[in-house]
Design a protein around this motif. Structure first.
Motif, mmCIF file in Angstrom:
data_model
loop_
_atom_site.group_PDB
_atom_site.id
_atom_site.type_symbol
_atom_site.label_atom_id
_atom_site.label_comp_id
_atom_site.label_asym_id
_atom_site.label_seq_id
_atom_site.Cartn_x
_atom_site.Cartn_y
_atom_site.Cartn_z
ATOM 1 N N ALA A 164 15.019 -2.143 45.890
ATOM 2 C CA ALA A 164 15.585 -3.306 46.603
ATOM 3 C C ALA A 164 16.147 -4.279 45.573
ATOM 4 O O ALA A 164 17.238 -4.847 45.743
ATOM 5 C CB ALA A 164 14.502 -3.981 47.447
ATOM 6 N N MET A 165 15.413 -4.451 44.476
ATOM 7 C CA MET A 165 15.850 -5.385 43.430
ATOM 8 C C MET A 165 17.134 -4.880 42.762
ATOM 9 O O MET A 165 18.062 -5.662 42.505
ATOM 10 C CB MET A 165 14.723 -5.555 42.412
ATOM 11 C CG MET A 165 14.976 -6.639 41.412
ATOM 12 S SD MET A 165 15.111 -8.275 42.182
ATOM 13 C CE MET A 165 13.450 -8.881 41.991
ATOM 14 N N LEU A 166 17.201 -3.585 42.492
ATOM 15 C CA LEU A 166 18.416 -3.055 41.848
ATOM 16 C C LEU A 166 19.628 -3.213 42.763
ATOM 17 O O LEU A 166 20.737 -3.540 42.304
ATOM 18 C CB LEU A 166 18.219 -1.581 41.480
ATOM 19 C CG LEU A 166 17.345 -1.304 40.247
ATOM 20 C CD1 LEU A 166 17.091 0.196 40.101
ATOM 21 C CD2 LEU A 166 18.009 -1.842 38.967
ATOM 22 N N LEU A 167 19.419 -2.981 44.066
ATOM 23 C CA LEU A 167 20.542 -3.133 45.000
ATOM 24 C C LEU A 167 20.994 -4.594 45.053
ATOM 25 O O LEU A 167 22.187 -4.889 45.105
ATOM 26 C CB LEU A 167 20.143 -2.618 46.391
ATOM 27 C CG LEU A 167 19.943 -1.091 46.463
ATOM 28 C CD1 LEU A 167 19.213 -0.683 47.734
ATOM 29 C CD2 LEU A 167 21.292 -0.357 46.354
ATOM 30 N N LYS A 168 20.029 -5.507 45.019
ATOM 31 C CA LYS A 168 20.350 -6.938 45.015
ATOM 32 C C LYS A 168 21.098 -7.304 43.730
ATOM 33 O O LYS A 168 22.073 -8.064 43.745
ATOM 34 C CB LYS A 168 19.041 -7.733 45.121
ATOM 35 C CG LYS A 168 19.211 -9.218 45.149
ATOM 36 C CD LYS A 168 19.854 -9.647 46.445
ATOM 37 C CE LYS A 168 20.368 -11.064 46.333
ATOM 38 N NZ LYS A 168 21.340 -11.375 47.385
ATOM 39 N N MET A 169 20.628 -6.738 42.615
ATOM 40 C CA MET A 169 21.272 -7.005 41.320
ATOM 41 C C MET A 169 22.745 -6.576 41.351
ATOM 42 O O MET A 169 23.635 -7.299 40.901
ATOM 43 C CB MET A 169 20.515 -6.245 40.225
ATOM 44 C CG MET A 169 21.121 -6.352 38.856
ATOM 45 S SD MET A 169 20.474 -5.052 37.786
ATOM 46 C CE MET A 169 21.580 -3.699 38.199
ATOM 47 N N ARG A 170 22.986 -5.384 41.907
ATOM 48 C CA ARG A 170 24.362 -4.863 41.972
ATOM 49 C C ARG A 170 25.262 -5.814 42.771
ATOM 50 O O ARG A 170 26.405 -6.063 42.398
ATOM 51 C CB ARG A 170 24.353 -3.471 42.610
ATOM 52 C CG ARG A 170 25.726 -2.857 42.718
ATOM 53 C CD ARG A 170 25.680 -1.429 43.167
ATOM 54 N NE ARG A 170 25.214 -1.275 44.540
ATOM 55 C CZ ARG A 170 25.266 -0.143 45.234
ATOM 56 N NH1 ARG A 170 25.769 0.945 44.661
ATOM 57 N NH2 ARG A 170 24.825 -0.062 46.458
ATOM 58 N N GLU A 171 24.684 -6.369 43.834
ATOM 59 C CA GLU A 171 25.476 -7.252 44.695
ATOM 60 C C GLU A 171 25.679 -8.630 44.056
ATOM 61 O O GLU A 171 26.783 -9.163 44.028
ATOM 62 C CB GLU A 171 24.709 -7.385 46.026
ATOM 63 C CG GLU A 171 25.272 -8.353 47.020
ATOM 64 C CD GLU A 171 24.194 -8.725 48.043
ATOM 65 O OE1 GLU A 171 23.514 -7.823 48.591
ATOM 66 O OE2 GLU A 171 24.008 -9.935 48.273
ATOM 67 N N GLU A 172 24.592 -9.199 43.495
ATOM 68 C CA GLU A 172 24.674 -10.590 43.034
ATOM 69 C C GLU A 172 25.156 -10.739 41.587
ATOM 70 O O GLU A 172 25.751 -11.749 41.240
ATOM 71 C CB GLU A 172 23.300 -11.262 43.200
ATOM 72 C CG GLU A 172 23.362 -12.752 42.928
ATOM 73 C CD GLU A 172 22.163 -13.522 43.462
ATOM 74 O OE1 GLU A 172 21.458 -13.014 44.350
ATOM 75 O OE2 GLU A 172 21.941 -14.641 42.965
ATOM 76 N N PHE A 173 24.897 -9.731 40.765
ATOM 77 C CA PHE A 173 25.272 -9.825 39.349
ATOM 78 C C PHE A 173 26.069 -8.581 38.938
ATOM 79 O O PHE A 173 25.605 -7.758 38.136
ATOM 80 C CB PHE A 173 24.018 -9.950 38.466
ATOM 81 C CG PHE A 173 23.050 -11.009 38.922
ATOM 82 C CD1 PHE A 173 23.364 -12.356 38.818
ATOM 83 C CD2 PHE A 173 21.814 -10.656 39.459
ATOM 84 C CE1 PHE A 173 22.466 -13.341 39.242
ATOM 85 C CE2 PHE A 173 20.919 -11.623 39.886
ATOM 86 C CZ PHE A 173 21.239 -12.967 39.776
ATOM 87 N N PRO A 174 27.273 -8.409 39.497
ATOM 88 C CA PRO A 174 28.004 -7.160 39.232
ATOM 89 C C PRO A 174 28.406 -6.996 37.766
ATOM 90 O O PRO A 174 28.723 -5.888 37.334
ATOM 91 C CB PRO A 174 29.243 -7.283 40.134
ATOM 92 C CG PRO A 174 29.359 -8.712 40.471
ATOM 93 C CD PRO A 174 27.990 -9.304 40.405
ATOM 94 N N GLN A 175 28.371 -8.102 37.000
ATOM 95 C CA GLN A 175 28.752 -8.016 35.570
ATOM 96 C C GLN A 175 27.631 -7.467 34.692
ATOM 97 O O GLN A 175 27.854 -7.153 33.519
ATOM 98 C CB GLN A 175 29.208 -9.394 35.064
ATOM 99 C CG GLN A 175 28.126 -10.447 34.921
ATOM 100 C CD GLN A 175 27.652 -11.055 36.252
ATOM 101 O OE1 GLN A 175 27.946 -10.563 37.334
ATOM 102 N NE2 GLN A 175 26.884 -12.121 36.172
ATOM 103 N N VAL A 176 26.418 -7.354 35.246
ATOM 104 C CA VAL A 176 25.289 -6.851 34.441
ATOM 105 C C VAL A 176 25.493 -5.375 34.134
ATOM 106 O O VAL A 176 25.780 -4.578 35.031
ATOM 107 C CB VAL A 176 23.952 -7.054 35.196
ATOM 108 C CG1 VAL A 176 22.835 -6.216 34.582
ATOM 109 C CG2 VAL A 176 23.558 -8.530 35.188
ATOM 110 N N ASN A 177 25.356 -5.012 32.839
ATOM 111 C CA ASN A 177 25.451 -3.580 32.536
ATOM 112 C C ASN A 177 24.170 -2.983 31.924
ATOM 113 O O ASN A 177 24.093 -1.785 31.713
ATOM 114 C CB ASN A 177 26.695 -3.247 31.689
ATOM 115 C CG ASN A 177 26.744 -4.067 30.421
ATOM 116 O OD1 ASN A 177 25.707 -4.334 29.831
ATOM 117 N ND2 ASN A 177 27.943 -4.472 30.006
#
Ligand SMILES: CC(C)(COP(=O)(O)OP(=O)(O)OC[C@H]1O[C@@H](n2cnc3c(N)ncnc32)[C@H](O)[C@@H]1OP(=O)(O)O)[C@@H](O)C(=O)NCCC(=O)NCCS
Length: 359
Positions: free
Chosen positions: A299-312
């Motif tokens: 759930a956290m990874l999916l949220k990360m993808r949505e809210e912080f798309p610049q994170v690599n």
């Protein structure tokens, strides 16, 4: 630099972030930038303002007495290292089981190593620990020089850990979505909720599960007692997070009877916008084996993808003996970035070492 250094020109100076002048901060930032280039050249680096704010906060920590030092080469007025030690305040809820303990950290620029400066710093650390009646010293490092230094002091490696990293481009999002779906299917009576600040109604219960699972992490041979997480600590951390412009995300799983059965947390720091830190994940013993850990983390990874798309890159720390967490992390694609240790020694043993090398 291979020339001799006169230790008489090396000065270990206590540094109070409240009273550091502009010029002194500049010297400090020059030092930490060189150090960053030496150890983590490919990683983003925090900006000056937030480092200053963070050190202010650290020096006023409500739970611990934190003393900060800079190590200065008086021949050129450069800061060439830093040192820190920490003990719990008597008023801290963690004090009772950790009153014997002092943590320290010590770091020198590469050119200044193997010249006796580390030993000089250890004398200061020894004197302070003796004065404060501490009997066990703990320090952590992921640098080879640091590991060798601690070993030579007679410290034992009490816990091995790794910094694990997950490259976002390598994430198998189909698997992530599948785990997320299975989490819900296996616990249809439970729900998961996202918090940026912990709401007042659940803060007491959240502190209980946080404290419980934090202390269930493998600690190896470390002589560390119970660390107690309190609502005051949470509010203190939240205030600092907001002041630093960071975001702290917590997913919790809540059972139909209202119990918080698990949680996971991530911290995002906009200055290091391509990186995010995965912090603690905990599931209460009675709720383990139902896929809650996988559900929360995906759930956290999916949220990360949505809210912080610049994170690599997602980075996280794990004890090498933490089988359940490593099993989840391995399958998600985390890979070892650095290997670290926590070493500990008795004050008595350090005293004997210092006496021996003085002779
Ligand atoms: C840890 C650190 C501060 C040591 O400082 P230092 O000034 O180099 O230490 P000293 O010169 O006083 O070394 C004392 C003894 O430790 C041992 N030692 C230190 N570094 C070593 C190395 N890289 N390899 C082997 N032995 C080493 C040696 O026995 C040395 O004595 P010697 O040089 O006469 O043989 C430095 O290596 C450093 O900044 N490391 C990175 C940060 C870190 O990992 N800190 C550890 C947590 S405190």
């Amino acid at each position: 630099m291979s020339e001799q250094i006169d230790l008489g020109n090396i000065h270990i100076k206590e540094f109070d972030p409240q009273n550091f002048s502009k010029d002194e901060w500049q010297l400090f930032h020059t030092f930490r930038k060189i150090k960053h280039e030496e150890t983590d050249p490919d990683d983003p680096i925090a900006d000056d303002e937030s480092v200053e704010k963070s050190l202010h906060m650290l020096s006023k920590h409500p739970e611990a007495n934190v003393n900060l030092f800079v190590i200065v080469d008086n021949t050129n007025n450069k800061i060439i290292g830093r040192m820190m030690h920490l003990i719990f305040h008597e008023t801290s809820a963690s004090y009772n089981e950790n009153k014997h303990l002092m943590q320290f950290d010590l770091s020198l620029l590469a050119n200044y190593r193997r010249k006796g400066i580390g030993t000089m710093a250890m004398k200061k650390i020894y004197d302070y620990a003796l004065k404060q009646d501490k009997s066990v010293l703990i320090s952590s490092t992921d640098e080879d020089d640091g590991k060798a230094f601690l070993k030579s002091l007679g410290a034992q490696t009490a816990l091995s850990g790794v910094e694990n990293r997950l490259k976002v481009e390598k994430i198998d999002w189909n698997m992530v979505e599948q785990w997320h779906k299975e989490g819900y299917e296996r616990s249809p009576e439970a729900r998961i909720e996202l918090y940026y600040t912990i709401s007042q109604e659940i803060i007491e219960e959240y502190c209980k599960i946080y404290t419980e699972t934090l202390n269930q992490q493998p600690l190896g041979e470390l002589d560390v007692g119970k660390i107690v997480f309190t609502p005051e600590m949470i509010r203190y951390n939240e205030k600092n997070t907001a002041e630093l412009g960071r975001k702290h995300l917590t997913y919790m799983s809540i059972e139909s009877n209202g119990d918080i059965s698990g949680f996971t947390e991530m911290m995002y720091n906009p200055e290091k916008e391509t990186m995010i830190v995965q912090l603690l994940t905990g599931v209460k013993i009675e709720y383990r084996g139902r896929g809650l850990g996988k559900w929360l983390k995906t759930a956290m990874l999916l949220k990360m993808r949505e809210e912080f798309p610049q994170v690599n890159v997602v980075t996280t720390g794990n004890a090498t003996t933490n089988a359940p967490m490593l099993s989840i992390n391995d399958r998600l694609g985390f890979e070892v970035h650095k290997e670290g240790i926590s070493a500990q020694m008795s004050l008595e043993k350090l005293g004997e070492y210092l006496l021996k090398i003085e002779k």
